[in-house]
Design an enzyme around this catalytic site. Structure first.
Site, PDB file in Angstrom:
ATOM      1  N   ASN A   1      49.043  50.203  42.646  1.00 43.40           N
ATOM      2  CA  ASN A   1      48.217  49.541  41.639  1.00 43.40           C
ATOM      3  C   ASN A   1      48.708  48.134  41.309  1.00 43.40           C
ATOM      4  OD1 ASN A   1      50.401  49.812  39.831  1.00 43.40           O
ATOM      5  ND2 ASN A   1      49.631  51.772  39.059  1.00 43.40           N
ATOM      6  N   ILE A   2      48.013  47.497  40.376  1.00 44.50           N
ATOM      7  CA  ILE A   2      48.305  46.088  40.057  1.00 44.50           C
ATOM      8  C   ILE A   2      49.710  45.906  39.496  1.00 44.50           C
ATOM      9  CG2 ILE A   2      45.880  45.493  39.689  1.00 44.50           C
ATOM     10  CD1 ILE A   2      46.471  45.631  36.636  1.00 44.50           C
TER      11      ILE A   2
ATOM     12  N   CYS B   1      38.514  52.333  44.063  1.00 48.16           N
ATOM     13  CA  CYS B   1      39.887  52.559  43.590  1.00 48.16           C
ATOM     14  C   CYS B   1      39.752  53.165  42.202  1.00 48.16           C
ATOM     15  CB  CYS B   1      40.707  51.272  43.615  1.00 48.16           C
ATOM     16  SG  CYS B   1      39.905  49.817  42.892  1.00 48.16           S
ATOM     17  N   SER B   2      40.265  52.537  41.184  1.00 51.66           N
ATOM     18  CA  SER B   2      40.066  53.033  39.820  1.00 51.66           C
ATOM     19  C   SER B   2      38.812  52.415  39.214  1.00 51.66           C
ATOM     20  CB  SER B   2      41.297  52.737  38.964  1.00 51.66           C
ATOM     21  OG  SER B   2      42.417  53.470  39.421  1.00 51.66           O
ATOM     22  N   ASP B   3      38.870  51.110  38.923  1.00 54.88           N
ATOM     23  CA  ASP B   3      37.706  50.440  38.345  1.00 54.88           C
ATOM     24  C   ASP B   3      36.863  49.700  39.378  1.00 54.88           C
ATOM     25  OD1 ASP B   3      38.118  51.255  35.684  1.00 54.88           O
ATOM     26  OD2 ASP B   3      39.652  49.730  35.411  1.00 54.88           O
ATOM     27  N   GLY B   4      37.366  49.603  40.603  1.00 51.18           N
ATOM     28  CA  GLY B   4      36.537  49.063  41.674  1.00 51.18           C
ATOM     29  C   GLY B   4      36.462  47.560  41.749  1.00 51.18           C
ATOM     30  N   TRP B   5      37.452  46.858  41.176  1.00 56.31           N
ATOM     31  CA  TRP B   5      37.385  45.388  41.245  1.00 56.31           C
ATOM     32  C   TRP B   5      38.671  44.755  41.777  1.00 56.31           C
ATOM     33  CZ3 TRP B   5      35.867  46.122  35.555  1.00 56.31           C
ATOM     34  CH2 TRP B   5      36.968  46.520  34.791  1.00 56.31           C
ATOM     35  N   ASP B   6      39.657  45.535  42.189  1.00 53.71           N
ATOM     36  CA  ASP B   6      40.900  44.998  42.757  1.00 53.71           C
ATOM     37  C   ASP B   6      41.066  45.432  44.210  1.00 53.71           C
ATOM     38  OD1 ASP B   6      41.913  43.565  40.467  1.00 53.71           O
ATOM     39  OD2 ASP B   6      42.333  45.495  39.541  1.00 53.71           O
ATOM     40  N   ARG B   7      41.642  46.606  44.433  1.00 51.38           N
ATOM     41  CA  ARG B   7      41.819  47.109  45.795  1.00 51.38           C
ATOM     42  C   ARG B   7      40.485  47.263  46.509  1.00 51.38           C
ATOM     43  NH1 ARG B   7      45.823  51.692  43.437  1.00 51.38           N
ATOM     44  NH2 ARG B   7      44.391  51.330  41.699  1.00 51.38           N
TER      45      ARG B   7
END
Length: 575
Positions: free
Chosen positions: A278-279, A342-348
């Site tokens: 994660n971030i 991913c989790s919120d769909g805006w990073d990975r």
């Protein structure tokens, strides 16, 4: 400019990588400018790029050590403590800003060719990009284009505040189904099209489902996903739901009402976890690189290979690229659909959607196409640039120390205390205090550009843009000179009328296109399959010559990247 103590200081020494230059320091509203004694060289530093300012005062030394977000680390030595203190106090007043509207982008006025080009804000329309792929066109994508339609259900950002206004969904799915189905996904980020491949198979993106401890399900969400996987001319036999997270992280989210798909309800696909961290892990990884490079202002000694390896930066890139290769193979070779989240769909998710498209579609390897790719998968689909880049760091980036830089260097080589490490070697993206802005910062887009550079290194002739293009893009991610990367979503940028008050980042590149064009470019009209384990340090992005960071790495890999043909087969990727 109230409370500004000094605008010009003479007899200043500029120290970088052990090299010392004498000259004059100027402090303007948005930049510091160091000019040498002969007036032949100027070194400009945008205040938005400054990541750490450390005042060092004792009986022998009066200096300020500065770390920038582009890994330009330098030391300013002054004749007396008064000059050092005045500059430090002035920077404390000039650098921190309280609102986005006070950033340089709102005051920047381009000159020359850049001031003449058509505004970059008008270059990209998501609807046109979907049309280019063949959405709504029965003659495109092996005839599957007609199985997709554009919807304006999110025109007022009522369904999903972080999605764009125009979206592509299966023709067989009504807006009513989307309205109810989106509530089952985190932040309402329901499955929607990001890329339609020429063979009729797709890459779609979403966020995690809200499964929770009660194992909730949604008939509408299941219908949307099933409809997506049915859009191809022939059904995909190995359709994939790609969860970018480690499986343990995904399972942990069940306790807070989220989680991952129960595949008993999605029998038309299989699911795989990629194990991409994660971030917070990625932020810590970059912090360790900053720590390894911390003395490159006063010393020409290369960074410690051991410290660089401890960052696991290249391992993280390998994981991301392995996921990208898996998606490329699934869509192109195995003729199947892929849903990514991913989790919120805006990073990975943005990384794993954009990188495969770069390899699947030669258009995205052109300058115009790459700009469109960033506009679509990063800007339109709501990567949170303001949070991840920490554009408003505040005064916590400032600190003081009574030891000299040389003593700090000696102490850090021997044994640095926890307090010193905490105060000095913070993340390149955040401040000293453990607050919300620091917790949310992360080098997600930096990792994406690094992965692009890795692919370019393996296929140097098949990209219209060059490495300098990527480095300047990384620089302007933090410079706040342009409005493109301000705020966290398309909705926020529209509400703030950014396009009316600032310039687009693309103005910069379009007006200087020759500087960023690969002179050896050849258009390769097929798919690239990179080797995810053949990686090197992108040394120039960290302000270092290649030999300083890649001395211990082999120049060649045990296996070469592949150029695909429409009939070639590729081995599976271990994830």
């Amino acid at each position: 400019m109230e409370n500004i103590k000094v605008a010009k200081v003479e007899n200043v020494k500029f120290l970088n990588k052990g090299n010392e230059i004498s000259g004059t320091l100027h402090l303007t509203a948005y930049h510091s400018i160091f000019s040498d004694l002969e007036g032949k060289r100027e070194i400009w530093t945008a205040y938005s790029m400054i990541n750490c300012v450390r005042l060092c005062l004792n009986e022998k030394t009066y200096c300020i050590r500065i770390q920038c977000r582009d890994f330009m680390f330098y030391c300013l030595k002054f004749q007396n403590s008064t000059d050092a203190m005045d500059v430090y106090d002035t920077l404390r007043e000039l650098i921190p800003v309280s609102s986005v509207s006070r950033l340089y982008a709102y005051h920047y006025m381009p000159t020359g060719e850049e001031g003449k080009v058509q505004s970059g804000w008008n270059l990209f329309l998501l609807e046109n990009e979907y049309r280019r792929m063949g959405v709504g066109d029965s003659s495109r994508a092996e005839g599957a284009g007609a199985n997709w339609r554009l919807t304006k259900i999110n025109e007022n950002y009522m369904e999903c505040q972080s999605y764009p206004q125009i979206l592509a969904v299966p023709t067989s799915v009504s807006d009513s189904v989307i309205h109810y189905g989106c509530k089952y996904r985190s932040k309402n980020r329901f499955p929607t099209l990001t890329y339609l491949h020429k063979n009729s198979f797709s890459i779609t993106r979403a966020s995690q489902p809200l499964v929770g401890l009660r194992q909730n399900r949604s008939a509408q969400d299941e219908k949307i996903v099933e409809a997506i996987f049915a859009t191809s001319i022939i059904p995909g036999k190995e359709n994939l739901i790609v969860d970018a997270r480690p499986s343990t992280n995904a399972m942990a989210n069940i306790a807070v009402g989220a989680g991952s798909e129960n595949m008993d309800h999605y029998r038309f696909a299989k699911k795989i976890y990629l194990g991409i961290d994660n971030i917070h892990v990625m932020r810590d990884s970059l912090s360790k690189i900053v720590n390894a490079l911390r003395n490159t202002d006063i010393s020409a000694v290369p960074p410690s290979v051991e410290q660089l390896n401890k960052s696991n930066w290249l391992k993280h890139l390998t994981n991301i690229l392995q996921g990208a290769v898996l998606i490329i193979e699934t869509v192109h070779f195995h003729h199947a659909h892929v849903l990514v989240h991913c989790s919120d769909g805006w990073d990975r998710t943005s990384q794993l959607c954009a990188l495969p498209q770069l390899c699947l579609d030669p258009y995205y390897r052109t300058i115009q196409g790459f700009m469109s790719l960033i506009e679509k998968d990063w800007l339109a689909f709501g990567h949170r640039f303001a949070e991840r880049c920490c554009h408003l760091p505040g005064k916590r980036i400032f600190s003081t120390d009574n030891s000299s830089p040389e003593e700090q260097h000696s102490n850090s080589v021997a044994s640095s205390t926890l307090q010193y490490t905490f105060c000095t070697f913070r993340s390149a993206l955040s401040g000293f205090a453990i607050d919300h802005s620091e917790k949310m910062s992360s080098p997600v887009f930096h990792q994406f550009l690094d992965c692009v550079w890795q692919i370019m290194r393996q296929f140097p002739k098949y990209f219209e843009f060059n490495e300098r293009f990527l480095r300047r893009l990384l620089y302007h991610l933090y410079s706040c000179q342009y409005g493109s990367f301000l705020y966290n979503s398309q909705r926020e940028r529209k509400q703030s009328a950014v396009s009316q008050h600032t310039r687009s980042i693309w103005d910069y590149f379009i007006s200087r296109k020759e500087e960023f064009t690969n002179l050896d470019y050849e258009c390769y009209d097929d798919v690239l399959l990179p080797n995810a384990t053949d990686l090197k340090w992108w040394a120039s992005s960290f302000g270092q010559p290649d030999e300083n960071m890649n001395v211990a790495l082999s120049e060649t890999s045990s296996s070469a990247p592949l150029l695909s043909s429409s009939t070639s087969q590729s081995p599976s990727v271990p994830v």
